[in-house]
Write a protein that holds these residues in place. Structure first.
Motif, mmCIF file in Angstrom:
data_model
loop_
_atom_site.group_PDB
_atom_site.id
_atom_site.type_symbol
_atom_site.label_atom_id
_atom_site.label_comp_id
_atom_site.label_asym_id
_atom_site.label_seq_id
_atom_site.Cartn_x
_atom_site.Cartn_y
_atom_site.Cartn_z
ATOM 1 N N THR A 85 0.843 -1.302 0.050
ATOM 2 C CA THR A 85 -0.051 0.048 0.023
ATOM 3 C C THR A 85 0.800 1.172 -0.099
ATOM 4 O O THR A 85 1.518 1.520 0.758
ATOM 5 C CB THR A 85 -1.009 -0.069 1.208
ATOM 6 O OG1 THR A 85 -1.678 -1.210 1.282
ATOM 7 C CG2 THR A 85 -1.731 1.204 1.144
ATOM 8 N N ASP A 103 -11.320 6.601 -6.231
ATOM 9 C CA ASP A 103 -11.436 7.907 -6.834
ATOM 10 C C ASP A 103 -12.590 8.572 -6.185
ATOM 11 O O ASP A 103 -13.757 8.022 -6.278
ATOM 12 C CB ASP A 103 -11.935 7.572 -8.341
ATOM 13 C CG ASP A 103 -12.143 8.791 -9.372
ATOM 14 O OD1 ASP A 103 -12.055 9.759 -8.524
ATOM 15 O OD2 ASP A 103 -12.257 8.732 -10.452
ATOM 16 N N ALA A 145 -13.606 2.504 -6.675
ATOM 17 C CA ALA A 145 -12.237 2.123 -6.798
ATOM 18 C C ALA A 145 -12.029 1.599 -8.338
ATOM 19 O O ALA A 145 -12.690 1.030 -9.113
ATOM 20 C CB ALA A 145 -11.774 0.921 -6.082
ATOM 21 N N ASP A 171 0.425 8.564 -0.211
ATOM 22 C CA ASP A 171 0.744 9.901 -0.600
ATOM 23 C C ASP A 171 1.236 10.621 0.523
ATOM 24 O O ASP A 171 0.010 10.879 1.438
ATOM 25 C CB ASP A 171 0.114 10.419 -1.678
ATOM 26 C CG ASP A 171 0.570 11.433 -2.619
ATOM 27 O OD1 ASP A 171 1.804 11.534 -2.442
ATOM 28 O OD2 ASP A 171 -0.165 12.273 -3.015
ATOM 29 N N GLN A 192 -2.771 12.515 -3.472
ATOM 30 C CA GLN A 192 -3.526 11.292 -3.920
ATOM 31 C C GLN A 192 -4.268 10.317 -3.068
ATOM 32 O O GLN A 192 -3.387 10.014 -1.897
ATOM 33 C CB GLN A 192 -2.746 10.810 -5.178
ATOM 34 C CG GLN A 192 -2.452 11.645 -6.234
ATOM 35 C CD GLN A 192 -3.335 12.083 -6.866
ATOM 36 O OE1 GLN A 192 -4.580 11.554 -7.392
ATOM 37 N NE2 GLN A 192 -3.665 13.622 -7.274
ATOM 38 N N GLU A 193 -5.184 9.504 -3.140
ATOM 39 C CA GLU A 193 -5.718 8.395 -2.617
ATOM 40 C C GLU A 193 -4.629 7.364 -2.662
ATOM 41 O O GLU A 193 -3.508 7.152 -3.518
ATOM 42 C CB GLU A 193 -6.988 8.079 -3.140
ATOM 43 C CG GLU A 193 -7.995 8.905 -3.134
ATOM 44 C CD GLU A 193 -8.481 9.115 -1.764
ATOM 45 O OE1 GLU A 193 -8.426 8.405 -1.009
ATOM 46 O OE2 GLU A 193 -9.078 10.193 -1.643
ATOM 47 N N ASP A 194 -4.538 6.387 -1.697
ATOM 48 C CA ASP A 194 -3.903 5.114 -1.474
ATOM 49 C C ASP A 194 -3.906 4.513 -2.666
ATOM 50 O O ASP A 194 -4.658 4.476 -3.228
ATOM 51 C CB ASP A 194 -3.885 4.652 -0.372
ATOM 52 C CG ASP A 194 -3.822 5.169 1.243
ATOM 53 O OD1 ASP A 194 -3.389 6.353 1.038
ATOM 54 O OD2 ASP A 194 -4.082 4.553 2.115
ATOM 55 N N VAL A 195 -2.710 3.894 -2.956
ATOM 56 C CA VAL A 195 -2.460 2.882 -4.184
ATOM 57 C C VAL A 195 -2.396 1.877 -3.499
ATOM 58 O O VAL A 195 -1.442 1.450 -2.795
ATOM 59 C CB VAL A 195 -1.310 3.291 -5.167
ATOM 60 C CG1 VAL A 195 -1.383 2.200 -6.111
ATOM 61 C CG2 VAL A 195 -1.779 4.533 -5.803
ATOM 62 N N GLU A 250 -4.711 -0.667 -7.660
ATOM 63 C CA GLU A 250 -6.121 -0.253 -7.218
ATOM 64 C C GLU A 250 -6.109 1.050 -6.776
ATOM 65 O O GLU A 250 -5.127 1.247 -5.946
ATOM 66 C CB GLU A 250 -6.856 -1.088 -6.267
ATOM 67 C CG GLU A 250 -8.367 -1.083 -6.259
ATOM 68 C CD GLU A 250 -9.163 -2.344 -5.605
ATOM 69 O OE1 GLU A 250 -10.361 -2.073 -5.166
ATOM 70 O OE2 GLU A 250 -8.282 -3.159 -5.389
ATOM 71 N N GLN A 251 -6.807 1.920 -6.813
ATOM 72 C CA GLN A 251 -7.013 3.170 -6.400
ATOM 73 C C GLN A 251 -8.454 3.814 -6.233
ATOM 74 O O GLN A 251 -9.166 3.866 -7.272
ATOM 75 C CB GLN A 251 -6.116 4.234 -7.166
ATOM 76 C CG GLN A 251 -5.814 5.695 -6.289
ATOM 77 C CD GLN A 251 -5.038 6.733 -7.018
ATOM 78 O OE1 GLN A 251 -4.905 6.654 -8.171
ATOM 79 N NE2 GLN A 251 -4.179 6.952 -6.212
#
Length: 78
Positions: free
Chosen positions: A14, A42, A48, A17, A24-27, A39-40
């Motif tokens: 995981t 939105d 997602a 940012d 940005q959202e977690d990746v 997966e991210q």
């Protein structure tokens, strides 16, 4: 910042940012034996987004990050 978790069938990384400005959202990167998913979430669509890469595509991406602009074919070593 990132975390690594080893689950039964996958390794999950995981990416969080950090820093100033718009974050940005977690990746979430899940590595399975036969593929890798990225997966991210939105927040604009409240859903997602998931991309699935084959191991070959992942290896191509890794190689591409180190190369200049152009079109390439990777040779697979025996």
């Amino acid at each position: 910042m990132f975390s690594i978790e080893h689950e039964f069938d996958a390794t999950v990384v995981t990416l969080v940012d950090e820093g100033a400005g718009h974050l940005q959202e977690d990746v979430i990167v899940s590595s399975f034996e036969e593929c890798v998913t990225v997966e991210q979430f939105d927040p604009r669509t409240d859903s997602a987004h998931k991309i699935t890469l084959s191991i070959t595509q992942l290896n191509d991406l890794i190689a591409a990050l180190e190369l200049p602009e152009g079109v390439y074919t990777r040779r697979v070593r025996d």
